[in-house]
Design an enzyme around this catalytic site. Sequence first.
Site, PDB file in Angstrom:
ATOM      1  N   ASN A   1      11.313 -14.623  -4.390  1.00 18.70           N
ATOM      2  CA  ASN A   1      10.456 -15.425  -3.504  1.00 18.70           C
ATOM      3  C   ASN A   1       9.108 -14.766  -3.221  1.00 18.70           C
ATOM      4  O   ASN A   1       8.060 -15.417  -3.283  1.00 18.70           O
ATOM      5  CB  ASN A   1      11.175 -15.664  -2.177  1.00 18.70           C
TER       6      ASN A   1
ATOM      7  N   ASP B   1       2.187  -7.695   9.252  1.00 18.68           N
ATOM      8  CA  ASP B   1       2.526  -7.509  10.667  1.00 18.68           C
ATOM      9  C   ASP B   1       1.383  -7.978  11.581  1.00 18.68           C
ATOM     10  O   ASP B   1       1.634  -8.624  12.601  1.00 18.68           O
ATOM     11  CB  ASP B   1       2.862  -6.035  10.936  1.00 18.68           C
TER      12      ASP B   1
ATOM     13  N   ARG C   1       1.405 -11.771  11.702  1.00 11.54           N
ATOM     14  CA  ARG C   1       2.401 -12.317  12.649  1.00 11.54           C
ATOM     15  C   ARG C   1       1.881 -12.212  14.077  1.00 11.54           C
ATOM     16  O   ARG C   1       1.954 -13.170  14.856  1.00 11.54           O
ATOM     17  CB  ARG C   1       3.719 -11.533  12.510  1.00 11.54           C
TER      18      ARG C   1
ATOM     19  N   HIS D   1       6.498   0.144   8.893  1.00 17.01           N
ATOM     20  CA  HIS D   1       6.843  -1.283   8.884  1.00 17.01           C
ATOM     21  C   HIS D   1       8.285  -1.416   9.365  1.00 17.01           C
ATOM     22  O   HIS D   1       9.215  -1.543   8.593  1.00 17.01           O
ATOM     23  CB  HIS D   1       6.694  -1.818   7.456  1.00 17.01           C
TER      24      HIS D   1
ATOM     25  N   ARG E   1      15.845  -2.769   7.457  1.00 17.16           N
ATOM     26  CA  ARG E   1      15.174  -2.534   6.172  1.00 17.16           C
ATOM     27  C   ARG E   1      15.667  -1.226   5.561  1.00 17.16           C
ATOM     28  O   ARG E   1      15.810  -1.109   4.347  1.00 17.16           O
ATOM     29  CB  ARG E   1      13.657  -2.483   6.375  1.00 17.16           C
TER      30      ARG E   1
ATOM     31  N   GLY F   1       8.995  -8.476 -10.161  1.00 21.07           N
ATOM     32  CA  GLY F   1       9.935  -9.162  -9.275  1.00 21.07           C
ATOM     33  C   GLY F   1       9.480 -10.602  -9.114  1.00 21.07           C
ATOM     34  O   GLY F   1       8.418 -10.857  -8.532  1.00 21.07           O
TER      35      GLY F   1
END
Length: 313
Positions: free
Chosen positions: A10, A148, A151, A175, A88, A7
Amino acid sequence: MKVTVVGAGNVGATCADVLAYREIANEVVLVDIKEGFAEGKALDIWQKSPINLYDTRTVGVTNDYSKTADSDVVVITSGLPRKPGMTRDDLISTNAGIVQSVTENIVKHSPNAIIIVVSNPLDVMTYAAHITSKLPRTRVMGMAGILDTARYRAFLAEALNVSPKDIQAVLMGGHGDTMVPLPRYTTVGGIPVTELIEEDKLNAIVDRTKNGGGELVKLMGTSAWYAPGSAAAQMVEAIVRDQRRVFPVCVKLEGEYGIDGVYLGVPVILGKNGIEKIIELQLNDEEKQLLETSRGHVKEVMDALDNINAAKA
Ligand code: LMR
């Protein structure tokens, strides 16, 4: 060491970039299904090497998994990101098929790789990759806990006006909105955070952390990438350098915390064999209850994946 990132969007491109400029691997292979996309991103990263002074070879390929052969670690970031208004879990039907087919290709060419899943819904995509790969649970894991906690630590650093480097924290569970930050295990330069911040401010930070991904989706119209890509690269580093770092990582639980067969974030030691050890904390009743709620939610989404796979069979 050879690392593949599947992938080249971004998150994947950010991860590949960090792996390259921090010289975490000798070779980074970036794979994408979009013709020329991974080749372009890899070339751009390589052209940055004389400026930022690194010699990690970055190679891009369009869907050619033979070029990923014998990778030591593979990071799967494939699949759609969410858009504003989506959870999600809404991504499950699209991303499960993608993650499963990527995993088949990876295992065919790199049977000894350690797999790190980043695609969402994270815990259930880790489940999808694990059952497809048939590898031991210590070699298939999900990245979310580092993101997480990052953050949470960043928000705390801002509120306390201290360096984020000095904030240590652990966070457990899925998550998603049911993740379980653990203020009892959060310290600032060794000082319990509860001695430095009022309870209501800490609770607000915990809530903001739980919705941290959604906050960014709302702002940007798509999912975050700098922190997720860097978090995945940090896991790769711990493995390829056998650092034995202690991180919250998503793994299949087999009796730990009284949970069996569900994929959840828990603190682990990460080293050259992947998950070297799952650390079992002595949770209090409230923390146990929050973890149970998170387990129930992730199990529901795992069951949804089982139903999707059964309908396809
Ligand atoms: C994140 O937390 O940033 C990722 O899981 C992406 C998302 O959609 O929130």
